[in-house]
Write a protein that holds these residues in place. Structure first.
Motif, PDB file in Angstrom:
ATOM      1  N   PRO A 106       0.773  -1.237  -0.089  1.00 39.16           N
ATOM      2  CA  PRO A 106       0.048  -0.355   0.219  1.00 39.16           C
ATOM      3  C   PRO A 106       1.139   1.090  -0.122  1.00 39.16           C
ATOM      4  N   MET A 107       1.989   0.758   0.572  1.00 39.20           N
ATOM      5  CA  MET A 107       3.080   2.351   0.330  1.00 39.20           C
ATOM      6  C   MET A 107       3.173   2.647  -0.865  1.00 39.20           C
ATOM      7  N   SER A 108       3.821   1.389  -1.726  1.00 37.17           N
ATOM      8  CA  SER A 108       4.051   1.884  -3.289  1.00 37.17           C
ATOM      9  C   SER A 108       2.599   2.039  -3.974  1.00 37.17           C
ATOM     10  N   ALA A 109       1.824   2.013  -3.619  1.00 35.11           N
ATOM     11  CA  ALA A 109       0.286   2.764  -4.162  1.00 35.11           C
ATOM     12  C   ALA A 109       0.119   3.929  -4.072  1.00 35.11           C
ATOM     13  N   PRO A 142      -1.597  -7.737   7.555  1.00 37.54           N
ATOM     14  CA  PRO A 142      -2.425  -7.664   6.739  1.00 37.54           C
ATOM     15  C   PRO A 142      -3.607  -7.100   7.392  1.00 37.54           C
ATOM     16  N   PHE A 143      -4.009  -7.405   8.927  1.00 43.55           N
ATOM     17  CA  PHE A 143      -5.025  -7.446   9.676  1.00 43.55           C
ATOM     18  C   PHE A 143      -5.397  -5.957   9.951  1.00 43.55           C
ATOM     19  N   LEU A 144      -3.929  -5.687  10.556  1.00 44.18           N
ATOM     20  CA  LEU A 144      -3.795  -4.056  11.304  1.00 44.18           C
ATOM     21  C   LEU A 144      -3.927  -2.626   9.798  1.00 44.18           C
ATOM     22  N   ILE A 145      -3.116  -3.391   8.206  1.00 47.21           N
ATOM     23  CA  ILE A 145      -3.439  -2.461   7.187  1.00 47.21           C
ATOM     24  C   ILE A 145      -4.486  -2.207   7.034  1.00 47.21           C
ATOM     25  N   HIS A 146      -5.250  -3.479   6.888  1.00 50.17           N
ATOM     26  CA  HIS A 146      -6.590  -3.554   6.843  1.00 50.17           C
ATOM     27  C   HIS A 146      -8.425  -2.222   7.278  1.00 50.17           C
ATOM     28  N   GLN A 147      -7.806  -3.217   8.773  1.00 50.96           N
ATOM     29  CA  GLN A 147      -8.735  -1.704  10.002  1.00 50.96           C
ATOM     30  C   GLN A 147      -8.115  -0.799   9.816  1.00 50.96           C
ATOM     31  N   PHE A 148      -6.712  -0.603   9.989  1.00 47.43           N
ATOM     32  CA  PHE A 148      -6.467   1.090  10.702  1.00 47.43           C
ATOM     33  C   PHE A 148      -5.627   1.983   9.822  1.00 47.43           C
ATOM     34  N   GLY A 149      -5.051   0.979   8.486  1.00 44.16           N
ATOM     35  CA  GLY A 149      -4.323   1.847   7.817  1.00 44.16           C
ATOM     36  C   GLY A 149      -2.780   1.140   7.473  1.00 44.16           C
TER      37      GLY A 149
END
Length: 512
Positions: free
Chosen positions: A129-132, A251-258
């Motif tokens: 997600p950072m590269s995007a 993945p869970f933290l990224i999906h829930q909180f970024g």
């Protein structure tokens, strides 16, 4: 000996002598009785005067004075006498206080390595997600990923020198705090710009680079030879489980909180660990004033490394063939290990035709297998040592399994016909690889206990270079050849490592 003590323990005997229980009744404000303490080293006789300063305050004071040896024969133990044995004192101590302090140190080191790999692998997930968001191209992503190793290489040997001269507690504590701060600052640096992010990643590598040398130094002082393999296996399995934890929760933290939440949450865990480390850890048993006498005697007697080194005898260390055997074997071992762990998702996707989700899930399997096998190997190695087998023989057996096991299973990959069997071969390869924790990874403390931090820094520098060069070479080989060629190079280095290790390694101390 004479002293005054405040008796406040809730473990005070249920049925004390009559003259102690009289404290709760109207009567004289002070009670006298004699105590004889019997142990394996003899007996001591004390005159104890107990008084209650304030009624109903639950505070009882005792004046203790040792009876001179010249008049002990005349002391008669009658109704007012109490005879204690060392085991009587032990039975009054809560079980958590009887837990061996050396294993508290081992568990704290395990948790440090757990955090180490959690903070390391989270970037491999968050980079997507950072590269995007920041429009990074693949070359930039590769630059960010590799920048960690710039700092990591810088502090391998330096961390070992620091740990061996200053002490492992300060160095490992510094490392965890340093890389935790760098982890937490990663989102801020990324938003400021690429140069800031690269600097933070280098700083993170600097912090993690001192972890292994510092851990090796502190365990050389806290763990007896008969428990060395088990303790190191447990600590290193923390790295494997840290990778599993990081890959599972990111993945869970990224999906829930970024994606920033991964770095903030993982980085904050370091402060909790550091608070425990400051309170519980010491660089050596000699510095721990709260260590129980029985355990201190065991450690001082059975641990070879006791005092920090004042200078590092580089010429002597580098003149020893077993040192070079350790360095060369570490290079051969890490070449195959880094290739498998770095390129495994690509192999699953391109050769076995798994999708990216399946590849990610299957990448967790080798880490779990390694965590189990490392502790199994540690138990086997310590059992063999305790039964009289020489440390040299045990180290050679365990490392031979760590080399020949992966070599065998990698050669089978070109003959299997199903993805399931290929995954099984991969898992078995990494599982047998983990026996190296009781082989070369335990050998630094065997051959140079006072300089084990420096020695691990030397060999791990070779190991990290093998990972860097091996990962790059694999890309070149795949561009001009096949996966079979990649595995043949790894198998060849495993065989070279086996020969070098069995010819030149030793489990005896060669540098004092």
């Amino acid at each position: 000996m004479s002293c005054r003590a405040l008796l406040f323990s809730p473990n005070f005997p249920k049925s004390p002598p009559d003259n102690i229980s009289a404290l709760n009744k109207p009567g004289p404000p002070r009670s006298l009785f004699r105590v004889r303490l019997d142990s394996a080293h003899g007996s001591s006789v004390f005159r104890v005067s107990v008084s209650e300063r304030r009624r109903n305050s639950l505070k009882v004071y005792a004046d203790v004075k040792e009876i001179p040896e010249s008049i002990r024969e005349s002391v008669k133990f009658e109704a007012d006498g109490v005879v204690l044995r060392e085991e009587d004192l032990d039975s009054s101590i809560p079980w958590w206080e009887q837990f061996p302090k050396r294993w508290v140190i081992v568990i704290l080191c395990f948790s440090a390595f757990l955090l180490c790999n959690m903070d390391r692998v989270n970037m491999s997930i968050a980079i997507l997600p950072m590269s995007a968001e920041f429009n990074w191209n693949p070359a930039t992503v590769g630059l960010i990923q590799s920048s960690f190793f710039w700092g990591y290489l810088l502090t391998q040997i330096a961390g070992g020198i620091w740990a061996d001269t200053v002490g492992g507690k300060a160095v490992l504590g510094f490392g965890v705090v340093w890389w935790s701060i760098a982890t937490a600052l990663t989102p801020v640096a990324a938003k400021l710009g690429l140069p800031f992010l690269l600097v933070v990643r280098v700083f993170m590598g600097i912090g993690e680079g001192v972890a292994m040398p510092a851990m090796n130094n502190i365990l050389s002082k806290w763990v007896p030879v008969a428990e060395r393999s088990r303790s190191l296996a447990l600590v290193y399995s923390g790295m494997y489980l840290g990778s599993v934890t990081g890959l599972a929760f990111s993945p869970f933290l990224i999906h829930q909180f970024g994606w920033p939440s991964v770095f903030y949450s993982f980085g904050s865990l370091g402060t909790v660990w550091f608070a425990l480390w400051l309170n519980k850890a010491h660089s050596s048993p000699i510095e721990d004033t709260q260590l129980r006498p029985q355990e201190k005697k065991l450690l001082v007697t059975n641990c070879i490394s006791k005092q920090p080194a004042k200078t590092i005898p580089w010429r002597l260390i580098l003149s020893k063939p077993p040192v070079w055997a350790l360095i060369a074997s570490h290079f051969c071992h890490n070449w195959g290990t880094f290739i498998l762990l770095t390129w495994m998702p690509t192999y699953y996707n391109q050769v076995l035709k798994f999708n990216l989700t399946e590849s990610g899930l299957l990448c967790v399997l080798p880490w779990l297998t390694m965590a189990f096998s490392a502790n199994l190997g540690g138990w086997i190695a310590d059992t063999l040592v305790s039964r009289g087998l020489s440390v040299t023989t045990v180290r050679k057996i365990m490392q031979s399994i760590g080399f020949l096991g992966p070599a065998f299973f990698l050669t089978q990959l070109s003959h299997v016909n199903s993805p399931a069997m290929a995954v099984l071969c991969m898992a078995c390869s990494q599982g047998t690889d983990a026996f190296s924790q009781s082989g070369l990874y335990s050998n630094h403390q065997d051959i140079a206990p006072r300089y084990s931090g420096v020695l691990l820094g030397l060999s791990n520098t070779a190991g990290v270079l093998a990972g860097v060069f091996g990962t790059a070479a694999t890309g070149y080989i795949l561009q001009h050849g096949s996966w079979d060629d990649v595995f043949k190079v790894s198998v060849g280095l495993y065989l070279v490592g086996t020969v070098v290790w069995n010819l030149f390694s030793t489990g005896e101390k060669i540098v004092d």
